[in-house]
Design a protein around this motif. Structure first.
Motif, short mmCIF file in Angstrom:
data_model
loop_
_atom_site.label_atom_id
_atom_site.label_comp_id
_atom_site.label_asym_id
_atom_site.label_seq_id
_atom_site.Cartn_x
_atom_site.Cartn_y
_atom_site.Cartn_z
N SER A 430 0.84 -1.19 0.00
CA SER A 430 0.00 0.00 0.00
C SER A 430 0.88 1.24 0.00
N PRO A 431 0.46 2.31 -0.71
CA PRO A 431 1.27 3.53 -0.78
C PRO A 431 1.46 4.16 0.60
N ASN A 435 7.16 3.97 1.65
CA ASN A 435 7.18 3.23 0.40
C ASN A 435 7.68 4.11 -0.74
N ILE A 436 7.17 5.33 -0.81
CA ILE A 436 7.58 6.25 -1.88
C ILE A 436 9.07 6.58 -1.76
N ARG A 439 11.07 3.60 -3.01
CA ARG A 439 11.03 3.49 -4.47
C ARG A 439 11.95 4.52 -5.12
#
Length: 538
Positions: A430-431, A435-436, A439
């Motif tokens: 899930s975002p 997580n961002i 990435r």
């Protein structure tokens, strides 16, 4: 014009036939004997004062023609004088090799192919840790092998193939094919003997024949490379999962029959590690995990060789085994139906990928200081011709040798594969801010790795854009300020540099992760450049 030489006073018939005339009066003896009318003789004063204009014109024209021929040949002679030192240097590298070749081979053209192979492909490594698998052992094994043995026939097959390829001729010639068939026949007879399967020479021969078959795939047609050959087509030649591996499977069967515990000397261990390295590459191409037996080879050898004493390339393969198996599991999980359970969930794959990333980072810390790439900038280190041939950004890296540069690119590709796995698993979470951030960090890492691979291109190719002779010192390579390019680099870079770049560059063009604008096109142009240099055919 006065004729200063002694004129010919013979009759016209004798002078036309260019025979001596006895000048008898009224007719010469030759005309009487041949029963023809003698035309008689010219007055001696007419001969002495004959008009020499036509003769002078002929002499002038003859002199002009000779001068023009000399002018046309002069550039060739000058060019030869310039290349004579290069030819002398090249012959100097061949002489030690040719000295150990049996005298019977010296009388054959194949001897030149053999010297070419040992001086360009199978020469000793620069450093103790700079091992290239098995090629550096072929020379000593070849000298000790009996005449017409499997090893000698296999070596001659590969040598003549590579030599003909560099001459610009069809390499899969009757000569190389004849040696190949003789090697196959001899190998079959040798393997049927009890001690044959435990022979290092047989295992080396199998690896040479595998290399021969892989080389043939680059010359599948009679059509030479053209500008219409797109990078994707060239990439398919390199990463095609249908590359021949029958000899590789045969080598694996020989290892199983012999037993890993029997690989105790340095040559046998190098052969074992080379087989394992090729099996890892084959697993990456096919997306299949390695067998459990191959994965445990390193553990069997720990008693004979401590981990820290292993060459860096071997330690890198120890990590790549886990990466190949993890990548195969991740790919299988994508294609499996939901009702089938995968042995690993996305969270497990992510953790294992990060653990492999950590190991690859630690691998860099175990390298000798001499292995570290040096960043070069400016015209003192990078000749202008390299910039026009292919320089990404404004810098490049240099290394102690081509094989060390290839090992570094192999580690970078492994890290790119790891980052790709991490990004794929993060996409299933899930975002979130974490997580961002993860990435973005992975994407930036891939970009840096891609830049480093591009920075290795000038070191491998120099300013070469078309086929050139191995050992040609007119090719310009990047170098440290105030230092010259080593003589070994002029041999190894043209022979192997471009081929070892194909895999890394192909992966950059085929990966899903976005690169800097225009970089993928630049990489595609370098693939086209390699295709032209090595006459890779589609």
């Amino acid at each position: 014009m006065v004729h200063t030489g002694r004129p010919s006073r013979g009759c016209v018939v004798c002078r036309k036939r260019k025979i001596k005339c006895d000048e008898k009066y009224p007719e010469c003896s030759y005309c009487l004997r041949t029963k023809q009318k003698c035309p008689g003789y010219k007055d001696m004063f007419d001969l002495a004062w004959r008009d020499q204009t036509s003769l002078a014109q002929k002499n002038v024209q003859r002199g002009k023609r000779a001068s023009s021929r000399q002018d046309s040949q002069e550039p060739r002679e000058k060019g030869l004088s310039r290349t004579a030192p290069q030819l002398h240097d090249y012959l100097a590298t061949l002489n030690p090799i040719l000295d150990i070749i049996p005298s019977a081979l010296k009388e054959d053209p194949e001897a030149y192919a053999l010297g070419f192979f040992f001086s360009s492909y199978a020469n000793p490594p620069v450093e103790a840790d700079d091992r290239r698998g098995f090629l550096e052992h072929v020379g000593p094994q070849y000298v000790m092998a009996p005449p017409d043995s499997t090893l000698q026939m296999a070596t001659m097959a590969l040598s003549s193939f590579l030599f003909m390829a560099w001459l610009g001729r069809r390499p899969d010639s009757p000569v190389s094919r004849s040696f190949y068939l003789k090697a196959i026949s001899s190998m079959k007879d040798r393997i049927q003997q009890p001690e044959g399967c435990a022979d290092n020479d047989i295992l080396t021969s199998v690896l040479i024949l595998q290399m021969y078959e892989v080389c043939i795939t680059r010359y599948e047609t009679d059509q030479t490379c053209s500008n219409r050959l797109v990078p994707n087509t060239l990439a398919g030649i390199v990463q095609n999962n249908q590359l021949p591996n029958s000899h590789l499977r045969g080598a694996l069967a020989l290892v199983k029959h012999r037993g890993v515990e029997d690989f105790t000397d340095s040559i046998s261990q190098s052969l074992l590690f080379q087989i394992r390295s090729q099996l890892i590459d084959d697993a990456f191409r096919r997306g299949q995990p390695l067998s459990e037996e191959v994965s445990t080879w390193a553990a069997h050898l720990e008693g004979a060789t401590r981990e820290r004493a292993l060459p860096p390339s071997v330690r890198l393969d120890n990590i790549n085994i886990d990466l190949a198996n993890l990548e195969a599991v991740a790919q299988r999980r994508v294609v499996l139906l939901p009702i089938f359970k995968s042995p690993l969930d996305p969270h497990d794959i992510l953790n294992k990928a990060r653990d492999i990333e950590r190991q690859l980072g630690e691998w860099c810390g175990t390298l000798p200081h001499s292995w570290l790439p040096l960043r070069m900038v400016g015209e003192d280190s990078i000749p202008p011709t390299i910039k026009s041939a292919g320089l990404y950004q404004n810098h490049c890296h240099i290394y102690p040798s081509i094989s060390i540069a290839s090992t570094w690119n192999k580690q970078r590709i492994a890290l790119i594969k790891v980052q790709s796995l991490i990004l794929e698993q993060l996409a299933q979470h899930s975002p979130s801010d974490e997580n961002i951030f993860a990435r973005t960090a992975s994407e930036n890492r891939v970009q840096q790795l891609a830049d480093d691979i591009c920075a290795s291109v000038p070191f491998s190719l120099g300013d070469k854009t078309t086929p050139a002779a191995i050992g040609d010192r007119r090719i310009r390579y990047p170098h440290a300020p105030g230092k010259k390019v080593s003589s070994g680099h002029y041999q190894m870079a043209p022979a192997l540099g471009g081929f070892w770049l194909l895999g890394p560059l192909q992966i950059l063009t085929g990966m899903k992760i976005e690169l800097r604008r225009g970089q993928r096109q630049w990489v595609g142009g370098q693939l086209m450049r390699i295709a032209r240099i090595y006459n890779i055919r589609n």
